[in-house]
Design a protein around this motif. Sequence first.
Motif, PDB file in Angstrom:
ATOM      1  N   PHE A   1       0.674  -0.821  -0.175  1.00 47.63           N
ATOM      2  CA  PHE A   1      -0.176   0.049   0.097  1.00 47.63           C
ATOM      3  C   PHE A   1       1.227   1.438   0.113  1.00 47.63           C
ATOM      4  O   PHE A   1       1.435   1.907   0.909  1.00 47.63           O
ATOM      5  N   VAL A   2       1.304   1.966  -1.189  1.00 48.32           N
ATOM      6  CA  VAL A   2       1.770   3.190  -0.764  1.00 48.32           C
ATOM      7  C   VAL A   2       1.158   4.137  -1.426  1.00 48.32           C
ATOM      8  O   VAL A   2       0.068   4.398  -2.294  1.00 48.32           O
ATOM      9  N   LEU A   3       1.552   5.591  -0.937  1.00 43.45           N
ATOM     10  CA  LEU A   3       1.080   7.188  -1.550  1.00 43.45           C
ATOM     11  C   LEU A   3       2.316   7.350  -2.558  1.00 43.45           C
ATOM     12  O   LEU A   3       3.564   7.457  -1.927  1.00 43.45           O
ATOM     13  N   PHE A   4       1.675   8.264  -3.244  1.00 41.09           N
ATOM     14  CA  PHE A   4       2.595   9.245  -4.046  1.00 41.09           C
ATOM     15  C   PHE A   4       1.574   9.945  -4.392  1.00 41.09           C
ATOM     16  O   PHE A   4       0.352  10.242  -4.399  1.00 41.09           O
ATOM     17  N   ASP A   5       2.418  11.759  -5.079  1.00 39.06           N
ATOM     18  CA  ASP A   5       1.779  12.864  -5.194  1.00 39.06           C
ATOM     19  C   ASP A   5       1.122  12.157  -7.123  1.00 39.06           C
ATOM     20  O   ASP A   5       2.361  11.837  -7.806  1.00 39.06           O
ATOM     21  N   MET A   6       0.864  13.069  -6.490  1.00 37.90           N
ATOM     22  CA  MET A   6      -0.332  12.619  -8.939  1.00 37.90           C
ATOM     23  C   MET A   6       0.653  13.946  -9.543  1.00 37.90           C
ATOM     24  O   MET A   6       0.553  13.288 -10.785  1.00 37.90           O
ATOM     25  N   GLU A   7       1.289  14.636  -9.167  1.00 41.22           N
ATOM     26  CA  GLU A   7       2.144  15.459 -10.131  1.00 41.22           C
ATOM     27  C   GLU A   7       3.661  14.873 -10.053  1.00 41.22           C
ATOM     28  O   GLU A   7       4.485  15.437 -10.893  1.00 41.22           O
ATOM     29  N   SER A   8       3.507  13.782  -8.737  1.00 44.16           N
ATOM     30  CA  SER A   8       5.120  12.491 -10.078  1.00 44.16           C
ATOM     31  C   SER A   8       5.378  12.942 -11.233  1.00 44.16           C
ATOM     32  O   SER A   8       4.360  12.504 -11.879  1.00 44.16           O
ATOM     33  N   PRO A   9       6.552  12.624 -12.410  1.00 42.50           N
ATOM     34  CA  PRO A   9       6.666  13.020 -13.054  1.00 42.50           C
ATOM     35  C   PRO A   9       6.123  11.132 -13.574  1.00 42.50           C
ATOM     36  O   PRO A   9       6.632  10.420 -12.946  1.00 42.50           O
ATOM     37  N   GLY A  10       5.250  10.586 -14.829  1.00 40.09           N
ATOM     38  CA  GLY A  10       4.797   9.665 -14.814  1.00 40.09           C
ATOM     39  C   GLY A  10       3.714   9.074 -14.415  1.00 40.09           C
ATOM     40  O   GLY A  10       3.019   8.181 -15.633  1.00 40.09           O
TER      41      GLY A  10
END
Lengths: 398, 376
Positions: free
Chosen positions: A199-208
Amino acid sequence: MSAQLNSDQTLEAFRRDTRAWLEANCPPEMRQPVVDEYDICWGGRRAKFKNDAQRVWLQKMAERGWTVPEWPKQYGGGGLSKDEARVLREEMAALKCRPPLTSFGISMLGPALLKYGNEKQKSEHIPKIVRGEIRWCQGYSEPGAGSDLASLKTRADDHGDHFVVNGSKIWTSYGDKADWIFCLVRTGFTGKKQEGISFVLFDMESPGVTTSPIRLISGYSPFTQTFFDNVKVPKENLLGELNKGWTIAKYLLTHERNMIGGMGTQRVTPLSQLAIKNIGLAAGRLAETALRTDIARFEMDALAFALTMNRVTDEAKAGNETGAMSSMLKYYGTELNKRRAELTMSVTGSEGLKFGDSHSEEQLAAMWLRTKANSIEGGTSEIQLNIIAKNVLRLPGA
Amino acid sequence: MTLVLTDDQLMFRDAAKRFAAERAPVSQLRKLRDDVDPVGFSRDVWKEMAEMGWAGVLVPEEFSGVGFGFVGAGLIAAEIGRNLSSTPLLSSAVLAVTALLRGGTQAQKETLLPAIAGGDLLLAFASDECVRHTPYHVATRCTGKYKLSGRKLHVLDGHIADRLIVSARTSGDIGARDGITLFLVDPKANGVTITRSSMVDSRNSATIDLRDVPVTDADVIGTFDKGAIVLDAVFDAGRAVLSAELLGVAEEAFERTLTYLREREQFGVKIGTFQSLQHRAAHLFCEIELVRSVVLRTLQALDAQEPTASSLVCLAKAKASDVARIATNEAVQMHGGIGMTDEFDIGFFMKRARAAAETFGDQYYHTDRFAQLSGY
């Protein structure tokens, strides 16, 4: 007895203070019924407030932590007891105050973060959910993993201090408007499929990260397909342990199911009132008797369901937690919601068929079409019945 | 009020559960039926039930009852439903007691209530005159001062009652709510003919013919011509308690079916592995959960004499009747051939569900009444 009396008095004092505060701080515009989707405040980096009142109302409530009344104070929540939170809900209902903030951070991720997050993750993410600063979306389903969610293929490969995520998610609610995503990814490739999910969290503005809207039968595009092409995710964004994400995913789903199941109980004009207006009475009974029977059966089941929601809440408070109740509430609530929509269409006749007409306030056809998703999203009705058969009824091989 | 049982209520329920399973199980009903028992239940067991507080569950302490209210009566009824216990609880302890509490004079209460609560006196309530429940269709005539003539159908425990409560038309047209009066009648009086019927659920029901049966002013229960006020309360009490019994019937039939699904093998596997059966069972589970909620809420509403109690009674009786019908029908179907045999108990549950649903209005009657009370 006297302890009970004292706590009753404290609660009444809390009620008086709460009412006074709401009266002083809830702008009059925020005490009008919600008419369209712009009246719902979702927050986020790119939050669009319909008016200043909406912005002020969010800010005032967030300052007290009352966007999430029962969350702990140390992360910005309201820190209220269950009874105080109930009083707040009752007082807000009495003054017709709108919810200051609606978000998947509140209804889905938050409870999972509080239960499984480490200190750093909680103090980083929860205050921003409370204040509506970050809007979250959910990365669960994939084109090849719907009801069989655990067969998901979006992968996160270990690159030392970070993961690299590749794959795609589907039915991402408001994926194009969200700031961050909580996402199920495959990190284990051998053994049981449930035991290789993280289960991971990340920024939708991350490249890709890219999104593409999906147009639905209702004409709306609330969902996106979301693509991940070599997205770098720092390892500190792993929630819980590696390959133990399925447990968190299921915990979060119970909250999602409660939310979807409860949609059928929102206050709307009773079907029978609409029917009386459109069809009329003959000798005290609705003039169309076959339709009348179906309406009455629906309204009885809806009342029985509402009482069951109350009973489940009361039993939970009394410590009689009834397992897998979320599946029952989700199954029955969404099927009821579809029945309501079908009957609403029957009662409104040709008027209900008007579609794509921005002047029509009701948008009944779109609402009718939207309800069809209720028994699919968050686990289909059939999946809920499987869960009840397995976890409640203990039937073999289920 | 919360929708959970208090500690006292839980204790009362657990005692009822043990007692019904030990002293009045399904095997007892089977024996009563096979023996064509002249009473239709065990008087000894009823006396023990009275000692447990069952006969006086609705009777206030001042009249030697336990005053546990409708929630208490419902808890007993659910256990009666689970065990298909044959008892005069409904006729005497619920219908007659409600009539006396709502309309009885002080003298009537003092004479009758302690004896009922002690299990020494049985009363039956004779009102229905149509094959389908039609509360105000009272054609039984009252002539002179006074003589009753008419025919009453489906009088529960009518053939063994010590006293009858009979509704009669004292003014107005047949079908009118006004003009009904309730009378206490001695079943041994001249002109009373009582015919016991053999019923599908093996429970007691009788047809009562009245021919110029003499009664006096002292026999009136409630206000002359205004008996419907008491009648409504009696029927709502009966419907609510029957709903609780139907809940017990549905729960027990469902649990027995689940056990069978876990044990029975066909095609080399337990039949409970089949998804077609799993989904039907899971749906039924949800429906029974709904009935649990409405029955408890309705009994609480009757105890609190809430103004919307009648609406909730309709909901409870309609929902419980319908769900018990589905649960017992599915039980027979999922048991397959053995479910059709008399030797196996499951059929008894389907028979009782049918009879209890018909009594005082089934799902069709109460769906219509619910809509009417809701203004449509």
